[in-house]
Each structure stands twice: as C-alpha cells, then as structure tokens.
Design a protein around this motif. Structure first.
Motif, short mmCIF file in Angstrom:
data_model
loop_
_atom_site.label_atom_id
_atom_site.label_comp_id
_atom_site.label_asym_id
_atom_site.label_seq_id
_atom_site.Cartn_x
_atom_site.Cartn_y
_atom_site.Cartn_z
N CYS B 314 0.83 -1.22 0.00
CA CYS B 314 0.00 0.00 0.00
C CYS B 314 0.85 1.26 0.00
O CYS B 314 1.81 1.39 0.75
CB CYS B 314 -0.92 0.00 1.22
SG CYS B 314 -1.88 1.49 1.38
N ILE B 315 0.50 2.22 -0.87
CA ILE B 315 1.20 3.50 -0.90
C ILE B 315 0.33 4.62 -0.32
O ILE B 315 0.62 5.81 -0.53
CB ILE B 315 1.68 3.86 -2.33
CG1 ILE B 315 0.51 3.84 -3.33
CG2 ILE B 315 2.77 2.88 -2.79
CD1 ILE B 315 0.88 4.35 -4.73
N ARG B 316 -0.76 4.25 0.37
CA ARG B 316 -1.61 5.22 1.08
C ARG B 316 -2.14 6.33 0.17
O ARG B 316 -2.11 7.50 0.54
CB ARG B 316 -0.84 5.87 2.24
CG ARG B 316 -0.21 4.89 3.21
CD ARG B 316 -1.23 4.33 4.19
NE ARG B 316 -0.54 3.55 5.21
CZ ARG B 316 -0.30 2.25 5.13
NH1 ARG B 316 -0.71 1.55 4.07
NH2 ARG B 316 0.32 1.62 6.12
N CYS B 317 -2.60 5.93 -1.02
CA CYS B 317 -3.10 6.94 -1.96
C CYS B 317 -4.55 7.30 -1.68
O CYS B 317 -5.04 8.32 -2.15
CB CYS B 317 -2.97 6.41 -3.38
SG CYS B 317 -4.13 5.07 -3.74
N ALA B 318 -5.27 6.42 -0.99
CA ALA B 318 -6.67 6.64 -0.62
C ALA B 318 -7.67 6.38 -1.73
O ALA B 318 -8.87 6.63 -1.56
CB ALA B 318 -6.91 8.04 -0.03
N CYS B 320 -8.87 3.60 -2.72
CA CYS B 320 -9.86 2.61 -2.27
C CYS B 320 -10.90 3.27 -1.36
O CYS B 320 -12.07 2.92 -1.39
CB CYS B 320 -9.17 1.44 -1.57
SG CYS B 320 -8.19 1.92 -0.12
N ILE B 343 -8.79 -0.08 3.00
CA ILE B 343 -7.42 -0.30 3.48
C ILE B 343 -7.42 -0.39 5.00
O ILE B 343 -6.73 -1.22 5.60
CB ILE B 343 -6.43 0.77 2.96
CG1 ILE B 343 -5.03 0.55 3.52
CG2 ILE B 343 -6.86 2.19 3.30
CD1 ILE B 343 -4.37 -0.74 3.15
N CYS B 374 -7.16 0.20 -6.93
CA CYS B 374 -5.91 0.22 -6.17
C CYS B 374 -4.71 0.18 -7.12
O CYS B 374 -4.55 -0.75 -7.89
CB CYS B 374 -5.84 -0.97 -5.21
SG CYS B 374 -4.24 -1.07 -4.37
N PRO B 375 -3.86 1.21 -7.07
CA PRO B 375 -2.72 1.23 -8.00
C PRO B 375 -1.75 0.08 -7.76
O PRO B 375 -1.02 -0.29 -8.67
CB PRO B 375 -2.06 2.58 -7.70
CG PRO B 375 -2.47 2.93 -6.32
CD PRO B 375 -3.86 2.37 -6.17
N ILE B 378 -3.81 -4.41 -4.75
CA ILE B 378 -3.93 -5.16 -3.50
C ILE B 378 -5.31 -5.82 -3.45
O ILE B 378 -6.32 -5.15 -3.64
CB ILE B 378 -3.72 -4.21 -2.30
CG1 ILE B 378 -2.31 -3.61 -2.35
CG2 ILE B 378 -3.95 -4.95 -0.97
CD1 ILE B 378 -2.05 -2.53 -1.33
S1 SF4 Z 1 -5.99 2.07 -3.14
FE1 SF4 Z 1 -4.42 0.54 -2.65
S2 SF4 Z 1 -2.52 1.68 -2.45
FE2 SF4 Z 1 -4.18 3.18 -2.33
S3 SF4 Z 1 -4.63 3.37 -0.12
FE3 SF4 Z 1 -6.00 1.81 -0.90
S4 SF4 Z 1 -4.91 -0.13 -0.58
FE4 SF4 Z 1 -3.40 1.52 -0.38
#
Ligand code: SF4
Lengths: 231, 473
Positions: B314-318, B320, B343, B374-375, B378
C-alpha cells in the motif's frame, strides 16, 4: 548502528520470509548490488519526443499545474523577470542566492537584488536556477547546495525559476540521470521536484493556490540553442 | 494504535444521521473520483504501471531485510542516523529521546499516517513538547482534538463554517470581527499562524512516502509545501516511516510516483516531491543540521509470509477509500481507527487484533471497487474475506452473521456459485429497491439498513460481470 530492536526486526523479517537468521550472501538481491529492482521500468510515451516536443510538453504541463512560463534569449533573463514582476504588480526587487548562473541580474540596474546565501521569512520574491525540467510532468528539479538554498523554493510568496531549455529532459528517470551526473558522489541534501505553486484542497475540497509555499511559480525558460532552439 | 472499531455499528448509525457529514462526503464524487478517472484515462500506460508497481513492491518485500540494511547504510554514509522501533511505544520513545537530546520545546509536523498510528502527538504532549500539525487539514483536526477521517484529506468531514468557528476560538491574536466566510481567508489565516511556528520550531517531524535504498533518501510528497518548511527550517529533521516504505532505487520510485498522485488526487504529480538525504552538508546554505530516520515495524514484519503480506504494498493513496460506498456513506470516524475505508478494514485488524478491530472487516459490501482502483493491485476484498473467516473461526460474530457468512463462504470458495449468487443478489436488490433505487431492508443486515438506504447496484451486473465484459474502465 546495531541495537536489539534492529536485530529483532531483521530476524523477524527473515523468519517470516523463511530465510536463515543471518543474511544469505548468495541472495540474488544482495550479491549484485542492484541499482534498482529487476522490474523493467514503464516509461510513458509522454516522456519521449524530439527536444522541441519535450520543451513544448514541459510548458503545457507546467501551465496545467498553474505555473506560468515565459521564454527568452540567454541575454534577456533580466527583461523576462522584470516583465513578469511588473505584470503581477510587484517592484523589481528579489532575493538572489550567490549562484553564478544568476550573475547577469547583477548587471541589470533596474533591479534591487538582495544577494544572500539563504532567504529569510521577509523575502517575498526569490529567484533560483533549476538543475533540470521534466517534460513528462512539467516539473522543475532543484538541487540544494552552497549557492542554491532549499528554503528558497518554499519560503518566498513568489518563486521565479530560471531554466535552460537544454536542461529539459523527457521523463522522471531522465531527471534522476541529470541528478546523478551533476552529483556523482551522492545526492545533495535536498532535491525538490516542484510542479506548480503550493496548493491545498483541505477546506471543502476547494482548490486554492498558495498554501504554505509560494503563491505563484514562474519559470523563465531560456532558449540556449540546444537542438536548434533559437538563441 | 488507539482503536474503537468495535463500535463501528453505533458509530455508523450516528454518522449516517449527520447531515453535515453527508454533504462533505458528497464532494468526493466530483472531487477525487472524477479527477482520478480523468488522470488515469489520460495515461495509456497506467495498467502497465500498476503491474510494475506491484512487481517492485513484491520484489522489495521478499528482500525487505536486505533493502532496509542498504537504506540504513546509505543514510549513515550521508551523515544521518537510523533508529529501529519494534512497536508504537518504542517509536514514540525514540522520537522523544531525539527531541530531548536537542532540547526541543516546539515541534512542527508534516502529515504522517504512521505518526497517527503510533499516537506520537499524545506522547509528545505528555512529555511537555508542543507539537503543531502543519498540513492544513491535520491542523484543523488537531485543533478539534479529533483523529483524521481520511488518509489524504484528514478534515474532509469538516465544513468551512466549522473551520471559521474553530479559528475564532483558537486564533485570539486576530480581530474578532474579521470575515472568515471564504476558504481563502481561512487559508491565509492558517498560513500566517503556521508560518510563525515553522520559524520557531526546534525539530521538524515528517513521514515518508518512500525510502530509497539506493541513495538513503526519504521521499516526501505534499501539495502544500508544509513538509518542506517542516524539514528545512528547524535544526533537526526526524523522519518517521514504517518498514514497508522502502524501495530499491530512484527508478523504482519514479514508477510509484506515476501511480501515486494520479490515484490520490488525479494530479500528474503532487506539487512537491522532495528527496531528503542526510543533514545539510558542510558548505550548504540552509537545511537541518541533524537527520534521523525512525523505522517503525509495529506489526508489519508479522504480515510477511502471511495471507496479508500484499497489504504491505500500500502507498496510502486513498483511492480505495474514495471509491468505497461504505466510506462514502459513513465517513472515516465510524471506523474508529486512523486508517478508515477498505485499506483500514484490512490494516487495522492486522496492526491491532481481530478482536479489537471487531466488525471492521464486515464494513464492506465486497463490491470490488477498491481492488479495481488500487494502483498496487492489493486484493482488498480477498483479505476482508480472510479476516471475516478468522473472526468467525474465533466465534467473534453474532449467530445470524455467522450463518450468513457460512453460506457466503461456501459460495465464495466456488467462483461459479459466487458469481451466480452475486448476480442474483444484485437483481434481487434492484427489485427490492424499486423505482427509488434505494434498498430499505436487507436480510442479515437489519442493523445496517435500519438506519440507511443502501444504493442499489447499478444496472449492468456486478463488478465482476462488468469487468469480464470489458465495460469497466
Ligand atoms: S488504493 Fe491501494 S494503495 Fe491506495 S490506499 Fe488503498 S490499498 Fe493503499
């Protein structure tokens, strides 16, 4: 630096990965000192093109990120800066670091220049020289050093960046190459990749420019003759 | 990590009844979602980049010890210090130790989810160190004494009039009658107040979006420039980052940067992507004199080799979160964890415990949108199902849910049955919804639908069937 926490985290990782507690010298990643992962880079088509195309794309992308760009011949940087400042109603006064690439401004009697190593909170206009421009994203690449203070990129309200057209490259990886080439002994302390002026959407998702950093970013693009760009 | 996720049910009921919150959340559709869709459509290589991003992280995770050691060696070489912290408490202790060693009274902070996770602000406060959040959204919720409700827009639940009231209450140095109706006025006031803090802070603490093993750099991405003032003006820069943030090289970081801003805000690049490598050099004009990196495990090494390893990509892009219908209905606080949305529902039980995280893995319709956007590819729905099974195995769920889930698990393990089942359920829901397009009551989910109408699935089949027929993006 060795500490119990370090050893326990690393040994937990090795145990979870089903590897011996001590690093395996034959580990493929460890053996070859890889500069990067074995994953082939995916470089988008927008990072490729003739130099003229890349310059045009840099301008389009920088403007899309709310930066402004003006082009000038190598001898006309002073004019370009003066025109920009007058256009936004500011006096011809700026903080300029001791970067020899900006010496031309000294000879321009119209300007009051504060030549100091680093800006203070009172400097409202700062002028800096970029290491490179990245066409793919419209990003300017700034490397800190004795003559290029990193705070200049974020403290002044108005940030003016001089960029030579010949320093415009295609993609992010080309930007890294410039950086490695200019700093073969390791990265400078701060590398800024800046795409437009600072902004926030934190109040009701309304985009506003000029959050904590500059309210405006202006790029003076100097046509220095690379790839037949008029000089 | 402070978790109140067991109250998800009652939190959610309260959230749904909150008209202000509903208005705030409605902006996500035109904001984050539309802009992401545009940015992704404009980059033909986006799918290939997702595969590359996933492969980079998978490679790094299977050699995590190696890349962490390389990163550490490079930081040391450039004059910085690396500290290792097994859990939240150790991480806070380390940061406080650094602050003490430098006699710090005032600390500025860039937005960092891991410092929320470890409860750093509370720990600093307990040790009489003032800590000021400098990201505008974080600053707002710090004044409100709240947790972030979104990982990239922490104050998304707060209306502008509430910000104005808050500023009037806290910024007593300004004229009481000043107009604060416009976002611009609010921003300018925060800029003035925080500028003074930036200039007087002794230590600046930031997170990191990535740690680059090749160079020993922390990559810090913001739009406001606050993390830059935070790291450059004080004498000491402390980076707090979890061990899963490491990537092998700058070229790998480039791939991930191409995914990050597009997935998060729909930007091509965020405004500032900053590489911080060591302290200022001997002849540098500015920058911090000391550079520390605190590497935080806090339960992550446990996930390696487990069915939840993928979440470490996860890169915490938000993305999702922005695309989750449940989040869109209840907002972030209902989750009771600093990590909300899909997430959060996967990560919270992993970092605390299934017991504490309670019903979070059930706070999902398993519609699959999160995984689709999700980029880092995941498999969030798969992991949510996994948590549900663990929860059921440990008999932590009410009887009715267990029966329903038993049936569901039976179907889920048999893809054909599952697809048929979801198609049926979709049709059934649309029938139940009638012309209003809202579902009033759902079997097995009485508590849930009692307080809210569930949007009926859009016509055109379940996500899986649309995906198969190639209609989805
Ligand atoms: S979309 Fe994927 S990468 Fe981005 S916050 Fe959610 S789980 Fe993490």
């Amino acid at each position: 630096m060795s500490s119990p926490a370090r050893e326990s985290i690393l040994s937990n990782i090795r145990a979870a990965l089903g590897r011996p507690a001590e690093p395996d010298p034959t580990d493929d990643a460890g053996a070859a000192e890889p500069a990067r992962s074995p994953v082939a880079p995916v470089i988008p088509a927008i990072a490729h093109g003739t130099h003229a195309e890349l310059v045009a794309r840099f301008i389009t992308n920088a403007e899309a990120a709310a930066a402004t760009v003006s082009r000038c011949a190598p001898g006309d940087v002073g004019d370009a800066v003066a025109q920009y400042l007058a256009g936004i109603g500011l006096p011809l006064r700026a903080m300029v670091p001791p970067d020899p690439r900006l010496d031309g401004l000294d000879r321009d009697s119209r300007f009051t220049l504060d030549r100091r190593a680093a800006p203070t909170a009172d400097d409202t206009v700062g002028i800096a020289h970029a290491l490179a421009g990245i066409a793919e994203t419209g990003t300017i690449l700034m490397a800190s050093g004795p003559a290029s203070p990193a705070t200049l990129n974020v403290l002044p309200e108005t940030h003016i960046v001089v960029l030579r057209a010949s320093d415009i490259v295609g993609g992010l990886e080309d930007g890294w190459s410039r950086l490695r080439h200019a700093h073969p002994d390791g990265l400078p302390r701060t590398v800024h990749m800046i795409t437009g002026p600072s902004r926030t959407g934190d109040i009701e998702q309304t985009l506003q420019l000029g959050a904590h950093g500059p309210r405006q970013l202006h790029v003076v693009l100097v046509d220095d003759g690379a790839d037949g760009q008029g000089a | 990590m402070h978790v109140t996720s067991r109250e998800f049910g009652s939190n959610a009921r309260a959230a749904v009844a909150d008209a202000n919150l509903r208005q705030s959340l409605a902006t996500m559709k035109t904001g984050f979602r539309a802009r992401r869709a545009e940015a992704v459509a404009a980059l033909p290589e986006f799918e290939a980049l997702r595969d590359a991003g996933k492969a980079i992280k998978d490679h790094t995770l299977t050699h995590l010890d190696h890349y962490l050691e390389r990163f550490e060696a490079k930081v040391t070489e450039s004059g910085g210090h690396v500290h290792w912290a097994g859990d939240a408490e150790a991480a806070c202790r380390t940061v406080i130790g650094i602050c003490r060693a430098h006699g710090a009274r005032l600390v500025t902070k860039g937005k960092s989810m891991v410092t929320e996770e470890i409860g750093l602000n509370a720990a600093l406060e307990k040790n009489d160190i003032d800590s000021v959040e400098t990201d505008l959204g974080e600053y707002i919720i710090q004044l409100r004494k709240e947790q972030p409700s979104h990982i990239i827009a922490p104050a998304i639940h707060v209306r502008k009039a509430e910000v104005a009231d808050l500023f009037r209450e806290h910024h007593l140095e300004f004229d009481a009658g000043r107009p604060l109706d416009e976002p611009r006025a609010l921003l300018d006031e925060a800029r003035t107040v925080l500028r003074e803090r930036f200039l007087s802070a002794d230590v600046g603490i930031t997170g990191a979006n990535m740690l680059v093993a090749e160079t020993g750099s922390a990559v810090i991405v913001t739009n406001e420039g606050n993390a830059d003032l935070t790291q450059l003006l004080p004498r000491v820069h402390v980076v707090v980052a979890s061990i899963d943030k490491v990537v092998p090289a700058l070229d790998d970081a480039a791939t991930i940067l191409r995914l990050l801003a597009r997935s998060a805000t729909g930007q091509v690049m965020s405004t500032y992507t900053t590489l911080a490598t060591g302290p200022r050099r001997a002849d540098d004009a500015d920058g911090p004199e000391h550079f520390h990196v605190v590497l935080v495990d806090n339960g992550r090494s446990r996930l390696l080799g487990s069915p939840f390893q993928d979440v470490l990509r996860c890169i915490r892009c938000a993305a999702c979160i922005n695309h989750c219908p449940i989040y869109g209905a209840v907002g972030g606080h209902a989750y009771g964890s600093v990590y909300p949305g899909p997430i959060g529902s996967v990560l919270t039980p992993a970092l605390s415990s299934v017991e504490e995280a309670g019903s979070l893995p059930n706070a999902s319709t398993l519609c699959g949108r999160c995984e689709a956007v999700c980029p880092m590819k995941i498999p969030l729905p798969r992991m949510l199902r996994q948590w549900r099974e663990e929860e059921v195995d440990r008999n932590l769920t009410p009887e009715s849910a267990r029966q329903a889930l038993g049936l569901w698990a039976f179907a889920a393990r048999r893809p054909a049955v599952y697809r048929f089942g979801t198609a049926m359920a979709g049709r059934l829901l649309r029938l139940m919804a009638g012309r209003r397009g809202r579902v009033r009551r759902l079997p097995f989910a009485g508590a849930w639908t009692r307080v809210r109408d569930l949007p009926a699935p859009e016509p055109g089949g379940s996500f899986m069937s649309r995906y198969k027929s190639g209609k989805e993006q």
